[in-house]
Design a protein around this motif. Structure first.
Motif, short mmCIF file in Angstrom:
data_model
loop_
_atom_site.label_atom_id
_atom_site.label_comp_id
_atom_site.label_asym_id
_atom_site.label_seq_id
_atom_site.Cartn_x
_atom_site.Cartn_y
_atom_site.Cartn_z
N ALA A 199 54.72 22.32 93.07
CA ALA A 199 54.42 23.33 92.66
C ALA A 199 53.73 24.32 93.48
O ALA A 199 52.88 23.59 94.32
N PRO A 200 53.66 25.42 93.68
CA PRO A 200 53.40 26.24 94.80
C PRO A 200 51.63 26.13 94.76
O PRO A 200 51.15 25.99 93.50
N PHE A 201 51.08 26.22 95.75
CA PHE A 201 49.71 26.28 95.75
C PHE A 201 49.00 27.80 95.42
O PHE A 201 49.58 28.73 95.87
N VAL A 202 47.90 27.58 94.71
CA VAL A 202 47.29 29.02 94.14
C VAL A 202 45.98 28.60 94.32
O VAL A 202 45.36 27.65 94.17
N PRO A 203 45.09 29.60 94.59
CA PRO A 203 43.49 29.59 94.72
C PRO A 203 42.93 29.06 93.57
O PRO A 203 43.33 29.31 92.22
N ALA A 204 41.83 27.95 93.39
CA ALA A 204 41.38 27.63 92.31
C ALA A 204 39.83 27.75 92.69
O ALA A 204 39.46 27.34 93.79
N ASN A 205 38.88 27.77 91.70
CA ASN A 205 37.46 27.90 92.07
C ASN A 205 37.29 29.00 92.92
O ASN A 205 36.70 28.64 94.17
N CYS A 206 37.71 30.05 92.80
CA CYS A 206 37.75 31.05 93.83
C CYS A 206 36.92 32.43 93.27
O CYS A 206 36.88 32.59 92.27
N GLY A 207 36.94 33.25 94.39
CA GLY A 207 36.33 34.69 93.97
C GLY A 207 37.40 35.52 93.39
O GLY A 207 38.74 35.05 93.42
N VAL A 208 36.79 36.75 92.71
CA VAL A 208 37.74 37.67 92.30
C VAL A 208 37.43 39.03 93.13
O VAL A 208 36.55 39.26 93.58
N LEU A 209 38.80 39.69 92.90
CA LEU A 209 38.83 40.97 93.88
C LEU A 209 38.44 42.09 92.79
O LEU A 209 39.12 42.47 91.77
N ILE A 210 37.50 43.08 93.24
CA ILE A 210 37.40 44.05 92.39
C ILE A 210 37.18 45.39 93.17
O ILE A 210 36.52 45.29 94.29
N PRO A 211 37.75 46.39 92.83
CA PRO A 211 37.78 47.58 93.87
C PRO A 211 36.26 48.74 93.61
O PRO A 211 36.60 49.43 92.85
N TRP A 212 35.41 48.00 94.32
CA TRP A 212 34.14 48.74 94.41
C TRP A 212 34.41 50.18 94.89
O TRP A 212 35.48 50.45 95.83
N THR A 213 33.40 50.97 94.65
CA THR A 213 33.24 52.09 95.25
C THR A 213 32.80 51.92 96.70
O THR A 213 32.18 50.67 96.77
N ALA A 214 32.93 52.94 97.73
CA ALA A 214 32.30 52.64 99.03
C ALA A 214 30.93 52.42 98.86
O ALA A 214 30.20 51.51 99.78
N HIS A 215 30.27 52.93 98.11
CA HIS A 215 28.76 53.13 98.19
C HIS A 215 28.31 51.53 97.78
O HIS A 215 27.51 50.98 98.37
#
Length: 409
Positions: A199-215
């Motif tokens: 089965a292909p490897f995927v991240p577990a117990n990982c962070g999430v990506l969120i498109p923050w503002t530059a500030h």
């Protein structure tokens, strides 16, 4: 350290273990205790690099939660992992640590740690026990596959490759997370070429990506968020997180990351809800914020009345609508998860149907597999390490049965 149980009996058989992490060392312990000659080979300069890295945070060994709850953490893989874990449950792991001179304690969360709060003393004692039983450890030996006559091939820096033809071999090469510590999944094409299903490897117990503002990204990356709660798909987890330049990491995120990862893969994004004051009822939040500002800025109003730190206040400005309305339920759009290079563990790997009950490959019956190479995942909290050691021991016992060693379970 001398083994208090005395020397092992005369060797019966010859085993090669590829990978000197917890699963491989656990198998070596079972085999050497039965008198089998064991050679452990690892491509890294020293053994158990990932274990040592985990130990920087205290080394969460296992958990004291009810055993049925503990088993439920393994999800779809529970049925295949359960026999191994029942044979070496959390209390057995704690007793094993104690026998190595490393007592443990359980924190208020139920997580179990060595009293020393480090991995190095435990690893040193473990390696000393294995050495006393005659286990040979060869570092800087990278497995590259098989020779034409079926021997295992290993590359050595500055030396000629070596070939080994043991009676049986165990692969305990880890998954695909933290590749710089040794788990680089280089074994995947080697087994795939032999027709082994993966089965292909995927991240577990990982962070999430969120498109923050530059500030937010520029001002608050690295800022902790303490005493928060995160909700996704009806499940709420309390704890802490850290704002990163790309999103969020930390315990509350890791606990929900598998479900978030799968939703993002299926739909392209997922929405999580952040409660910045989970200890305060919504009615109390409303009451406190209803007081007059008396010339205060909104940020000062939130800080004074709710004791919110600057990072939390900045997060409230990331959403739409009045920031004060989002204190108890701030929606955050997740567009992805952190990669395998930053994930604590991985999901995917060798499919369970490829193994028999002894952890041997059906296609290659003298080759066994244990640890994170197998297709399973679990949350942090001691579940990962417990299963790695338990499957290593189970594979070692399976090898003893194949060798016909006296006293094999």
């Amino acid at each position: 350290m001398a083994d208090p149980r005395g020397p092992a009996p005369a060797a019966r058989g010859n085993i090669a273990i590829v990978g000197a992490g917890p699963a491989g060392l656990a198998a070596a312990e079972v085999l050497s205790e039965a008198g089998v000659a064991v050679t452990v080979l690892d491509r890294m300069p020293s053994p158990a690099r990932k274990l040592l890295m985990a130990g920087r945070g205290g080394l969460n060994l296992t958990h004291t939660e009810p055993f049925e709850t503990f088993l439920s953490r393994y999800g779809a893989a529970r049925a295949r992992l359960e026999p191994a874990i029942r044979a070496f449950p959390p209390e057995a792991l704690r007793a094993w640590c104690e026998a190595l001179g490393q007592p443990t304690y359980a924190g208020t969360s139920g997580r179990v740690f060595p009293t020393a709060m480090k991995a190095a003393p435990l690893l040193r004692a473990w390696l000393a026990r294995l050495a006393a039983r005659g286990v040979t450890l060869l570092n800087r030996h990278a497995w590259t596959g098989w020779s034409a006559d079926g021997a295992l091939c290993f590359d050595r820096p500055g030396g000629t490759p070596i070939h080994l033809a043991p009676d049986a071999a165990l692969l305990a090469l880890g998954g695909a997370s933290w590749p710089r510590l040794g788990s680089d999944a280089a074994w995947v094409p080697l087994l795939a070429a032999r027709g082994v299903a993966l089965a292909p490897f995927v991240p577990a117990n990982c962070g999430v990506l969120i498109p923050w503002t530059a500030h937010l990204r520029d001002r608050f990356a690295g800022s902790p968020l303490k005493r928060i709660a995160l909700t996704f798909n009806g499940r709420t987890v309390r704890g802490e997180a850290v704002i990163t330049a790309g999103g969020l990491e930390g315990g509350v995120v890791y606990a929900l990351s598998a479900a978030i990862r799968d939703r993002v893969a299926a739909e392209g994004s997922a929405t999580v809800t952040l409660d910045l004051r989970p200890d305060m009822p919504v009615e109390e939040v409303v009451r406190r914020l209803a007081t007059a500002r008396r010339g205060q800025s909104l940020s000062n109003h939130l800080r004074r009345n709710l004791s919110l730190p600057p990072a939390a206040i900045a997060l409230l400005h990331e959403g739409e609508g009045p920031p004060e309305a989002a204190v108890k339920a701030l929606p955050l759009r997740v567009t992805g998860v952190s990669g395998l290079d930053r994930a604590i563990s991985s999901a995917g790997g060798l499919r369970w149907e490829e193994l028999d009950d002894d952890f041997a490959l059906r296609r290659l019956p003298t080759l066994f597999v244990a640890g994170e190479m197998l297709d399973w995942e679990a949350p942090t909290g001691g579940h990962l390490l417990t299963a790695c050691i338990a499957t290593g021991r189970a594979a070692g016992q399976g090898m003893l049965r194949r060798l016909g060693a006296a006293g094999a379970p």
